[in-house]
Design a protein around this motif. Structure first.
Motif, PDB file in Angstrom:
ATOM      1  N   TYR A 210      -1.316  20.297  20.080  1.00  0.00           N
ATOM      2  CA  TYR A 210      -0.953  19.797  19.072  1.00  0.00           C
ATOM      3  C   TYR A 210      -0.080  18.465  18.853  1.00  0.00           C
ATOM      4  O   TYR A 210      -0.173  17.803  17.757  1.00  0.00           O
ATOM      5  CB  TYR A 210       0.129  20.772  18.074  1.00  0.00           C
ATOM      6  CG  TYR A 210      -0.649  22.070  18.034  1.00  0.00           C
ATOM      7  CD1 TYR A 210      -1.599  22.232  17.445  1.00  0.00           C
ATOM      8  CD2 TYR A 210      -0.096  23.310  18.884  1.00  0.00           C
ATOM      9  CE1 TYR A 210      -2.464  23.519  17.333  1.00  0.00           C
ATOM     10  CE2 TYR A 210      -0.641  24.357  18.645  1.00  0.00           C
ATOM     11  CZ  TYR A 210      -1.811  24.657  18.135  1.00  0.00           C
ATOM     12  OH  TYR A 210      -2.386  25.965  17.946  1.00  0.00           O
TER      13      TYR A 210
ATOM     14  N   SER B  98       3.183  17.960  13.985  1.00  0.00           N
ATOM     15  CA  SER B  98       2.057  17.618  14.822  1.00  0.00           C
ATOM     16  C   SER B  98       1.418  16.342  14.647  1.00  0.00           C
ATOM     17  O   SER B  98       1.563  15.797  13.648  1.00  0.00           O
ATOM     18  CB  SER B  98       1.158  18.928  14.704  1.00  0.00           C
ATOM     19  OG  SER B  98       1.437  20.058  14.850  1.00  0.00           O
TER      20      SER B  98
ATOM     21  N   VAL C 235      -4.185  17.586  16.068  1.00  0.00           N
ATOM     22  CA  VAL C 235      -5.085  18.619  15.434  1.00  0.00           C
ATOM     23  C   VAL C 235      -5.021  18.336  13.991  1.00  0.00           C
ATOM     24  O   VAL C 235      -5.890  18.143  13.268  1.00  0.00           O
ATOM     25  CB  VAL C 235      -4.999  20.054  15.910  1.00  0.00           C
ATOM     26  CG1 VAL C 235      -5.898  21.008  15.204  1.00  0.00           C
ATOM     27  CG2 VAL C 235      -5.092  20.326  17.495  1.00  0.00           C
ATOM     28  N   ASP C 236      -3.840  18.381  13.440  1.00  0.00           N
ATOM     29  CA  ASP C 236      -3.688  18.480  12.018  1.00  0.00           C
ATOM     30  C   ASP C 236      -2.353  17.967  11.820  1.00  0.00           C
ATOM     31  O   ASP C 236      -1.473  17.278  12.628  1.00  0.00           O
ATOM     32  CB  ASP C 236      -3.783  19.424  11.193  1.00  0.00           C
ATOM     33  CG  ASP C 236      -2.904  20.847  11.992  1.00  0.00           C
ATOM     34  OD1 ASP C 236      -1.956  20.512  12.553  1.00  0.00           O
ATOM     35  OD2 ASP C 236      -3.513  21.925  11.493  1.00  0.00           O
ATOM     36  N   ASP C 237      -1.736  17.944  10.546  1.00  0.00           N
ATOM     37  CA  ASP C 237      -0.273  17.461  10.142  1.00  0.00           C
ATOM     38  C   ASP C 237       0.512  18.716   9.644  1.00  0.00           C
ATOM     39  O   ASP C 237       1.644  18.445   9.068  1.00  0.00           O
ATOM     40  CB  ASP C 237      -0.375  16.727   9.114  1.00  0.00           C
ATOM     41  CG  ASP C 237      -1.483  15.414   9.154  1.00  0.00           C
ATOM     42  OD1 ASP C 237      -0.919  14.639  10.115  1.00  0.00           O
ATOM     43  OD2 ASP C 237      -2.339  15.109   8.875  1.00  0.00           O
ATOM     44  N   THR C 238       0.363  19.679  10.751  1.00  0.00           N
ATOM     45  CA  THR C 238       0.960  21.037  10.418  1.00  0.00           C
ATOM     46  C   THR C 238       2.840  20.539  10.965  1.00  0.00           C
ATOM     47  O   THR C 238       2.795  19.912  12.050  1.00  0.00           O
ATOM     48  CB  THR C 238       0.363  22.098  11.099  1.00  0.00           C
ATOM     49  OG1 THR C 238      -0.377  22.322  10.285  1.00  0.00           O
ATOM     50  CG2 THR C 238       1.299  23.260  11.056  1.00  0.00           C
TER      51      THR C 238
ATOM     52  N   HIS D 157       2.066  24.389   6.522  1.00  0.00           N
ATOM     53  CA  HIS D 157       0.889  23.707   6.392  1.00  0.00           C
ATOM     54  C   HIS D 157       0.942  23.110   4.741  1.00  0.00           C
ATOM     55  O   HIS D 157       1.195  23.774   3.874  1.00  0.00           O
ATOM     56  CB  HIS D 157      -0.467  24.804   6.256  1.00  0.00           C
ATOM     57  CG  HIS D 157      -0.673  25.333   7.533  1.00  0.00           C
ATOM     58  ND1 HIS D 157      -1.386  24.882   8.437  1.00  0.00           N
ATOM     59  CD2 HIS D 157      -0.359  26.688   8.087  1.00  0.00           C
ATOM     60  CE1 HIS D 157      -1.525  25.725   9.571  1.00  0.00           C
ATOM     61  NE2 HIS D 157      -0.799  26.937   9.241  1.00  0.00           N
TER      62      HIS D 157
ATOM     63  N   THR E  92      -1.648  16.275   4.291  1.00  0.00           N
ATOM     64  CA  THR E  92      -2.908  16.040   4.752  1.00  0.00           C
ATOM     65  C   THR E  92      -3.005  14.612   5.760  1.00  0.00           C
ATOM     66  O   THR E  92      -4.169  14.381   6.115  1.00  0.00           O
ATOM     67  CB  THR E  92      -3.554  15.636   3.605  1.00  0.00           C
ATOM     68  OG1 THR E  92      -3.253  14.929   2.873  1.00  0.00           O
ATOM     69  CG2 THR E  92      -4.019  17.245   3.029  1.00  0.00           C
ATOM     70  N   LYS E  93      -1.668  14.072   5.771  1.00  0.00           N
ATOM     71  CA  LYS E  93      -1.754  12.928   6.547  1.00  0.00           C
ATOM     72  C   LYS E  93      -0.254  13.097   7.455  1.00  0.00           C
ATOM     73  O   LYS E  93       0.287  13.778   7.151  1.00  0.00           O
ATOM     74  CB  LYS E  93      -1.684  11.615   5.889  1.00  0.00           C
ATOM     75  CG  LYS E  93      -3.102  11.107   5.156  1.00  0.00           C
ATOM     76  CD  LYS E  93      -3.056   9.934   4.308  1.00  0.00           C
ATOM     77  CE  LYS E  93      -4.468   9.764   3.669  1.00  0.00           C
ATOM     78  NZ  LYS E  93      -4.559   8.626   3.052  1.00  0.00           N
TER      79      LYS E  93
END
Length: 170
Positions: free
Chosen positions: A32, A50, A53-56, A72, A75-76
């Protein structure tokens, strides 16, 4: 605080002894990535953003290197994060131009503030008020108990054209 924590661009989380200055432990988040990192009120847990993978945002136990919860919503890239000094609330801000209010005990976002630019955020030392800034010139103050009613004060400051805010602190 007996330890200091760091995050590095090699996806590592470094834990250091503040008495000796020596490393105590290194953990990795290879899948991540790890960017912003903050201790919670418990020195054995952290939250971090993170960057792969994503912005979690991930809530991690340092004791056993296990995730407690995931947050979660952004989105950025997350560009600001701070723990409330009074309770388990924290703020995160992202290049998606939002500041999100979270509670460590729930994976659900407790509130979202949509801003017209890159956010910075901070809690006051008592944890009653938080500030949201954007465009390096606008500062909004919110009462944590009634943030959904909007800011109780807004300041428009003179912008220095050569700099952008990257953080703030009361």
């Amino acid at each position: 605080m007996e330890t200091l924590i760091s995050s590095s661009d090699d996806d590592s989380i470094g834990i250091y002894d503040c008495q000796t200055g020596m490393p105590k432990k290194t953990l990795y988040s290879k899948k991540y990535g790890v960017d912003f990192i903050r201790y919670t009120h418990n020195h054995t847990t952290v939250i971090y953003s993170s960057n792969k993978v994503d912005d979690t945002i991930r809530y991690l136990s340092l004791h056993d290197n296990k995730y407690i919860r995931y947050f979660h919503g952004h989105t950025k890239k997350v560009v600001t994060m701070c723990m409330c000094p009074a309770d388990d609330t924290f703020l995160s801000g992202s290049l998606d131009n939002t500041i999100r209010l979270w509670d460590l005990r729930s994976p659900s976002c407790q509130g979202v503030m949509h801003l017209p630019g890159r956010p910075v955020a901070a809690f006051d030392p008592e944890g009653l008020i938080f500030a949201a800034g954007y465009h390096s010139e606008t500062l909004k103050l919110y009462d944590l108990r009634s943030y959904d009613k909007g800011p109780f004060n807004t300041f428009k400051l003179q912008k220095d054209s050569d700099c952008d805010w990257t953080s703030m602190k009361f």
